[in-house]
Scaffold this motif. Structure first.
Motif, mmCIF file in Angstrom:
data_model
loop_
_atom_site.group_PDB
_atom_site.id
_atom_site.type_symbol
_atom_site.label_atom_id
_atom_site.label_comp_id
_atom_site.label_asym_id
_atom_site.label_seq_id
_atom_site.Cartn_x
_atom_site.Cartn_y
_atom_site.Cartn_z
ATOM 1 N N PRO A 13 -123.503 -43.290 -17.594
ATOM 2 C CA PRO A 13 -122.310 -43.829 -18.275
ATOM 3 C C PRO A 13 -122.374 -45.340 -18.507
ATOM 4 N N GLY A 14 -123.024 -46.074 -17.603
ATOM 5 C CA GLY A 14 -123.168 -47.517 -17.826
ATOM 6 C C GLY A 14 -124.139 -47.773 -18.974
ATOM 7 N N GLY A 15 -125.313 -47.143 -18.887
ATOM 8 C CA GLY A 15 -126.378 -47.406 -19.851
ATOM 9 C C GLY A 15 -126.113 -46.865 -21.239
ATOM 10 N N VAL A 32 -133.972 -45.951 -22.289
ATOM 11 C CA VAL A 32 -135.029 -45.258 -21.548
ATOM 12 C C VAL A 32 -134.380 -44.449 -20.427
ATOM 13 N N GLU A 33 -134.694 -43.171 -20.334
ATOM 14 C CA GLU A 33 -134.084 -42.317 -19.298
ATOM 15 C C GLU A 33 -135.155 -41.410 -18.732
ATOM 16 N N LYS A 34 -135.260 -41.415 -17.411
ATOM 17 C CA LYS A 34 -136.348 -40.601 -16.831
ATOM 18 C C LYS A 34 -135.991 -39.135 -16.644
ATOM 19 N N ARG A 35 -134.681 -38.825 -16.620
ATOM 20 C CA ARG A 35 -134.294 -37.399 -16.593
ATOM 21 C C ARG A 35 -134.576 -36.786 -17.960
ATOM 22 N N ALA A 36 -134.651 -35.458 -17.978
ATOM 23 C CA ALA A 36 -134.859 -34.783 -19.261
ATOM 24 C C ALA A 36 -133.611 -34.870 -20.143
ATOM 25 N N GLY A 39 -126.918 -38.937 -19.720
ATOM 26 C CA GLY A 39 -125.630 -38.774 -19.034
ATOM 27 C C GLY A 39 -125.655 -39.184 -17.570
ATOM 28 N N GLY A 40 -126.863 -39.402 -17.032
ATOM 29 C CA GLY A 40 -126.972 -39.941 -15.674
ATOM 30 C C GLY A 40 -126.466 -39.014 -14.587
ATOM 31 N N THR A 41 -126.178 -39.629 -13.451
ATOM 32 C CA THR A 41 -125.648 -38.887 -12.305
ATOM 33 C C THR A 41 -124.372 -38.179 -12.723
ATOM 34 N N CYS A 42 -123.511 -38.914 -13.430
ATOM 35 C CA CYS A 42 -122.178 -38.408 -13.768
ATOM 36 C C CYS A 42 -122.232 -37.046 -14.459
ATOM 37 N N SER A 50 -119.299 -31.271 -10.640
ATOM 38 C CA SER A 50 -118.358 -31.100 -9.516
ATOM 39 C C SER A 50 -116.975 -30.722 -10.033
ATOM 40 N N LYS A 51 -116.559 -31.336 -11.145
ATOM 41 C CA LYS A 51 -115.225 -30.988 -11.662
ATOM 42 C C LYS A 51 -115.221 -29.576 -12.264
ATOM 43 N N ALA A 52 -116.338 -29.169 -12.866
ATOM 44 C CA ALA A 52 -116.411 -27.792 -13.395
ATOM 45 C C ALA A 52 -116.219 -26.807 -12.241
ATOM 46 N N ALA A 114 -140.047 -42.915 -17.130
ATOM 47 C CA ALA A 114 -139.634 -43.946 -16.171
ATOM 48 C C ALA A 114 -139.908 -45.322 -16.765
ATOM 49 N N GLY A 115 -138.830 -46.114 -16.867
ATOM 50 C CA GLY A 115 -138.979 -47.452 -17.433
ATOM 51 C C GLY A 115 -139.125 -48.480 -16.328
ATOM 52 N N LYS A 116 -139.920 -49.515 -16.604
ATOM 53 C CA LYS A 116 -139.956 -50.617 -15.635
ATOM 54 C C LYS A 116 -140.108 -51.942 -16.357
ATOM 55 N N THR A 144 -129.623 -48.314 -13.751
ATOM 56 C CA THR A 144 -130.321 -47.198 -13.096
ATOM 57 C C THR A 144 -129.502 -46.523 -11.995
ATOM 58 N N GLY A 145 -128.254 -46.962 -11.827
ATOM 59 C CA GLY A 145 -127.313 -46.205 -10.982
ATOM 60 C C GLY A 145 -127.597 -46.242 -9.495
ATOM 61 N N SER A 146 -127.335 -45.109 -8.857
ATOM 62 C CA SER A 146 -127.397 -45.056 -7.389
ATOM 63 C C SER A 146 -127.948 -43.714 -6.926
ATOM 64 N N GLY A 312 -122.777 -51.036 -13.804
ATOM 65 C CA GLY A 312 -122.575 -49.726 -13.166
ATOM 66 C C GLY A 312 -122.800 -49.754 -11.667
ATOM 67 N N ASP A 313 -123.274 -48.640 -11.138
ATOM 68 C CA ASP A 313 -123.473 -48.510 -9.688
ATOM 69 C C ASP A 313 -124.480 -49.534 -9.153
ATOM 70 N N LEU A 314 -125.273 -50.099 -10.047
ATOM 71 C CA LEU A 314 -126.295 -51.058 -9.641
ATOM 72 C C LEU A 314 -125.696 -52.401 -9.231
ATOM 73 N N PRO A 318 -116.436 -50.560 -7.334
ATOM 74 C CA PRO A 318 -116.429 -49.126 -7.036
ATOM 75 C C PRO A 318 -117.506 -48.380 -7.814
ATOM 76 N N MET A 319 -118.152 -47.426 -7.151
ATOM 77 C CA MET A 319 -119.206 -46.643 -7.823
ATOM 78 C C MET A 319 -118.547 -45.497 -8.578
ATOM 79 N N LEU A 320 -117.975 -45.822 -9.726
ATOM 80 C CA LEU A 320 -117.248 -44.830 -10.515
ATOM 81 C C LEU A 320 -117.732 -44.873 -11.958
ATOM 82 N N ALA A 321 -117.700 -43.705 -12.604
ATOM 83 C CA ALA A 321 -118.230 -43.596 -13.958
ATOM 84 C C ALA A 321 -117.450 -44.460 -14.948
ATOM 85 N N HIS A 322 -116.106 -44.476 -14.818
ATOM 86 C CA HIS A 322 -115.324 -45.244 -15.801
ATOM 87 C C HIS A 322 -115.525 -46.739 -15.611
HETATM 88 P P1 FAD Z 1 -126.074 -43.223 -13.189
HETATM 89 O O1 FAD Z 1 -125.070 -42.312 -13.742
HETATM 90 O O2 FAD Z 1 -126.632 -42.931 -11.848
HETATM 91 O O3 FAD Z 1 -127.266 -43.268 -14.251
HETATM 92 C C1 FAD Z 1 -128.454 -43.915 -14.005
HETATM 93 C C2 FAD Z 1 -129.554 -43.231 -14.777
HETATM 94 O O4 FAD Z 1 -130.715 -44.049 -14.717
HETATM 95 C C3 FAD Z 1 -129.961 -41.871 -14.205
HETATM 96 O O5 FAD Z 1 -129.872 -40.889 -15.199
HETATM 97 C C4 FAD Z 1 -131.410 -42.080 -13.744
HETATM 98 O O6 FAD Z 1 -132.223 -40.931 -13.968
HETATM 99 C C5 FAD Z 1 -131.847 -43.212 -14.647
HETATM 100 N N1 FAD Z 1 -132.941 -44.008 -14.106
HETATM 101 C C6 FAD Z 1 -133.060 -44.534 -12.858
HETATM 102 N N2 FAD Z 1 -134.196 -45.255 -12.766
HETATM 103 C C7 FAD Z 1 -134.807 -45.164 -13.977
HETATM 104 C C8 FAD Z 1 -135.990 -45.711 -14.504
HETATM 105 N N3 FAD Z 1 -136.796 -46.490 -13.792
HETATM 106 N N4 FAD Z 1 -136.314 -45.396 -15.792
HETATM 107 C C9 FAD Z 1 -135.506 -44.606 -16.542
HETATM 108 N N5 FAD Z 1 -134.370 -44.095 -16.090
HETATM 109 C C10 FAD Z 1 -134.016 -44.374 -14.831
HETATM 110 N N6 FAD Z 1 -117.360 -41.016 -10.677
HETATM 111 C C11 FAD Z 1 -116.168 -40.903 -11.296
HETATM 112 O O7 FAD Z 1 -115.680 -41.875 -11.881
HETATM 113 N N7 FAD Z 1 -115.478 -39.729 -11.296
HETATM 114 C C12 FAD Z 1 -115.947 -38.633 -10.673
HETATM 115 O O8 FAD Z 1 -115.299 -37.585 -10.697
HETATM 116 C C13 FAD Z 1 -117.191 -38.717 -10.005
HETATM 117 N N8 FAD Z 1 -117.688 -37.646 -9.373
HETATM 118 C C14 FAD Z 1 -118.907 -37.742 -8.759
HETATM 119 C C15 FAD Z 1 -119.388 -36.632 -8.083
HETATM 120 C C16 FAD Z 1 -120.609 -36.688 -7.434
HETATM 121 C C17 FAD Z 1 -121.118 -35.471 -6.711
HETATM 122 C C18 FAD Z 1 -121.376 -37.883 -7.480
HETATM 123 C C19 FAD Z 1 -122.713 -37.949 -6.815
HETATM 124 C C20 FAD Z 1 -120.904 -39.004 -8.144
HETATM 125 C C21 FAD Z 1 -119.653 -38.951 -8.784
HETATM 126 N N9 FAD Z 1 -119.113 -40.049 -9.442
HETATM 127 C C22 FAD Z 1 -117.892 -39.953 -10.045
HETATM 128 C C23 FAD Z 1 -119.828 -41.339 -9.495
HETATM 129 C C24 FAD Z 1 -120.522 -41.516 -10.869
HETATM 130 O O9 FAD Z 1 -121.388 -40.433 -11.084
HETATM 131 C C25 FAD Z 1 -121.286 -42.821 -10.903
HETATM 132 O O10 FAD Z 1 -120.442 -43.893 -10.539
HETATM 133 C C26 FAD Z 1 -121.823 -43.088 -12.298
HETATM 134 O O11 FAD Z 1 -122.654 -42.052 -12.729
HETATM 135 C C27 FAD Z 1 -122.594 -44.409 -12.337
HETATM 136 O O12 FAD Z 1 -123.077 -44.625 -13.626
HETATM 137 P P2 FAD Z 1 -124.386 -45.502 -13.870
HETATM 138 O O13 FAD Z 1 -124.609 -45.477 -15.340
HETATM 139 O O14 FAD Z 1 -124.273 -46.795 -13.190
HETATM 140 O O15 FAD Z 1 -125.565 -44.726 -13.129
#
Ligand code: FAD
Ligand code: NAI
Length: 466
Positions: A13-15, A32-36, A39-42, A50-52, A114-116, A144-146, A312-314, A318-322
């Motif tokens: 969500p951040g990226g 650049v995204e290393k998952r297939a 949308g990231g962790t969220c 989790s909400k589903a 994987a980007g670096k 790159t989140g958490s 974002g989480d980096l 708060p570690m939250l998607a919004h």
């Molecule tokens: P992420 O979503 O983690 O995305 C980072 C992406 O970077 C990942 O896809 C990863 O594969 C990629 N990446 C990492 N390293 C590399 C690299 N070197 N090269 C390429 N790609 C890379 N938040 C809410 O607000 N509401 C919720 O209901 C909620 N529920 C959650 C439930 C669970 C079970 C979990 C674990 C988290 C939940 N969160 C929720 C937290 C939310 O998912 C995170 O705060 C949010 O995803 C952070 O966004 P981000 O973009 O910073 O990182």
């Protein structure tokens, strides 16, 4: 060598939101995204799956326990877990594909791999399809989140001692699920598996659940979850685990005495830490915080290295998607010369249990500690007509307002659809509104939102329906 204005590493969500906003503002962007999937962790293993499952398990529980009260006679529902998990996967697939569509629509190049950071203005991507792609750019955004915290004395084994990722895909309802950590994940995923039939024990180090929440509201949620059958072992320290034939015995200590808890799955959810593995930070001299793994940034989201940014989480907050999304937008707009900023003080939080617990602003303990004089207004859902119609009378709205100016300092909602109701409170706080402002706004009848208005009236000891 491909060249861009901006290369974003991480498609969460951040990226991805930063990438879209930057493209809207006229920049050439690669993500650049290393998952297939994007949308990231969220979208992949967090908020959405989790909400589903929370929604499906809630429906299962309502049909099983509440339908009869509404005069609907149905046989006891039977769980088809594979279909429930399949529906969750479908929701995830549709939403992650939707993000891919949006990036394409905004002419953003997506590289899966994987980007670096390989130097200032340089990103190397080890492509999932094989080979390496080297990109040059004016700006790099790290998003790159958490990842889940792995306790050294209770390491994840992916089978019996698991993180939230595996707990979203159990192929059988655990007989006894033990959760380590009474925070967001423990209470949400604990609710899912409890509703589907697990015995659930929550082990928490602190003497209360949800240390981040207003204590009164956390107690209400605690009591409600206990009523739903969850067992809480608070003030309990986990010291290790012993593998068993069909599960694990969790070794703990409470009041200095050993306590052993046997279960078939242990979900360790004691927080998350920033993820920077393999990101090449050393190539530009960037050093993450030794405790949190996070990167320090300035008001433009720029790290200590010019041209490299993080959201974002980096980064802190708060570690939250919004929060990640809003920072993605603010980063792109500031790069384009705008003055956008994200106020961490008005970021709402929601625990999607049932009833839900949502919150924005300060809680009572924080106000007391800061020596701020405040007035409190509370109103219970049981006095609300719509809540009665819904048979959802458990809960409370609490408004904290400045004692002299009446400005709203915090709003805490424990009740049905608290996740949606909090939006009004966020709006009021963003506009520096008062509890009197909430009273003066017309609220539709009969709606749950009237509880918020009555709570605002209660701040002035003038609730109509109390
Ligand atoms: P992420 O979503 O983690 O995305 C980072 C992406 O970077 C990942 O896809 C990863 O594969 C990629 N990446 C990492 N390293 C590399 C690299 N070197 N090269 C390429 N790609 C890379 N938040 C809410 O607000 N509401 C919720 O209901 C909620 N529920 C959650 C439930 C669970 C079970 C979990 C674990 C988290 C939940 N969160 C929720 C937290 C939310 O998912 C995170 O705060 C949010 O995803 C952070 O966004 P981000 O973009 O910073 O990182
Ligand atoms: P959390 O920080 O919410 O809760 C962790 C809990 O574990 C705390 O209560 C803490 O006191 C406890 N704890 C820490 N060490 C412990 C130990 N050794 N033994 C026992 N208890 C211990 O972390 P959680 O639940 O892992 O979630 C991670 C993050 O993911 C959340 O902080 C939140 O940012 C995000 N998230 C958000 C959701 C939402 O917005 N609804 C849902 C799920 C996750």
């Amino acid at each position: 060598m491909a060249s861009y204005d901006l290369v974003v590493i991480g498609g969460g969500p951040g990226g991805y939101v930063a990438a879209i906003r930057a493209a809207q503002l006229g920049m050439s962007v690669a993500c650049v995204e290393k998952r297939a999937t994007l949308g990231g962790t969220c979208l992949n293993v967090g908020c959405i799956p989790s909400k589903a499952l929370l929604d499906s398990s809630e429906l299962f529980s309502v049909i099983g326990h509440q339908a009869a009260k509404h005069g609907i006679k149905v046989p006891a529902p039977q769980l088809d877990l594979a279909s429930m998990l399949g529906r969750k996967d479908k929701v995830v697939k549709e939403l992650t594909s939707g993000v891919a569509f949006l990036l394409k629509k905004n002419k953003i190049d997506v590289l899966h791999g994987a980007g670096k950071v390989s130097g200032p203005g340089q990103v190397a991507v080890d492509l999932a399809s094989g080979g390496r792609s080297n990109l040059t750019c004016k700006h790099i955004l790290l998003a790159t989140g958490s990842e889940p915290i792995n306790l050294p004395f209770l390491p994840f084994d992916g089978k019996n001692i698991v993180s939230s990722t595996e707990a979203l895909t159990f192929d059988k309802v655990p007989d006894h699920l033990i959760l380590v950590g009474a925070g967001y994940i423990g209470l949400e995923l604990g609710s899912v598996w409890k509703r589907l039939g697990s015995r659930v024990t929550v082990v928490e180090y602190l003497p209360r659940i949800l240390a981040i929440a207003d204590a009164e509201m956390a107690t209400l949620l605690h009591k409600s979850l206990e009523k739903q059958g969850m067992v809480f072992q608070l003030g309990t320290k986990v010291t290790g685990a012993t593998p068993e034939k069909n599960g694990v015995t969790l070794r703990c200590e409470a009041d200095g005495k050993p306590v052993n808890i046997k279960g078939d799955k242990v979900l360790v959810c004691v927080g998350r830490k920033a993820y920077t593995q393999g990101l090449g930070l050393e190539s530009v001299g960037l050093v993450p915080d030794s405790r949190t793994g996070q990167l320090a940034v300035d008001a433009n989201y720029q790290t200590q290295v010019a041209g490299i940014y993080a959201v974002g989480d980096l980064i802190a907050g708060p570690m939250l998607a919004h929060k990640a999304e809003d920072e993605g937008v603010a980063f792109a707009e500031r790069l384009a010369g705008q003055k956008t900023h994200v106020d961490h003080a008005t970021i709402p939080s929601v625990i999607y249990t049932w009833p839900e617990l949502s919150s924005v602003g300060r809680h009572e303990e924080e106000l007391k500690a800061a020596g701020i004089a405040y007035k409190t207004g509370k109103y219970a859902f049981k006095a609300n007509a719509r809540a009665k119609c819904m048979d959802e009378e458990d809960g409370l709205v609490k408004i904290l307002a400045d004692a002299s100016t009446d400005r709203v300092l915090g709003v805490h909602i424990f009740g049905p659809r608290a996740s949606d109701l909090i939006a009004e409170a966020v709006t009021i706080m963003e506009f520096r509104g008062s509890s009197e402002d909430i009273i003066r706004i017309c609220h539709a009848h009969p709606t749950l939102s009237e509880v918020t208005r009555e709570a605002a009236m209660a701040v002035h000891k003038r609730a109509i329906h109390a």
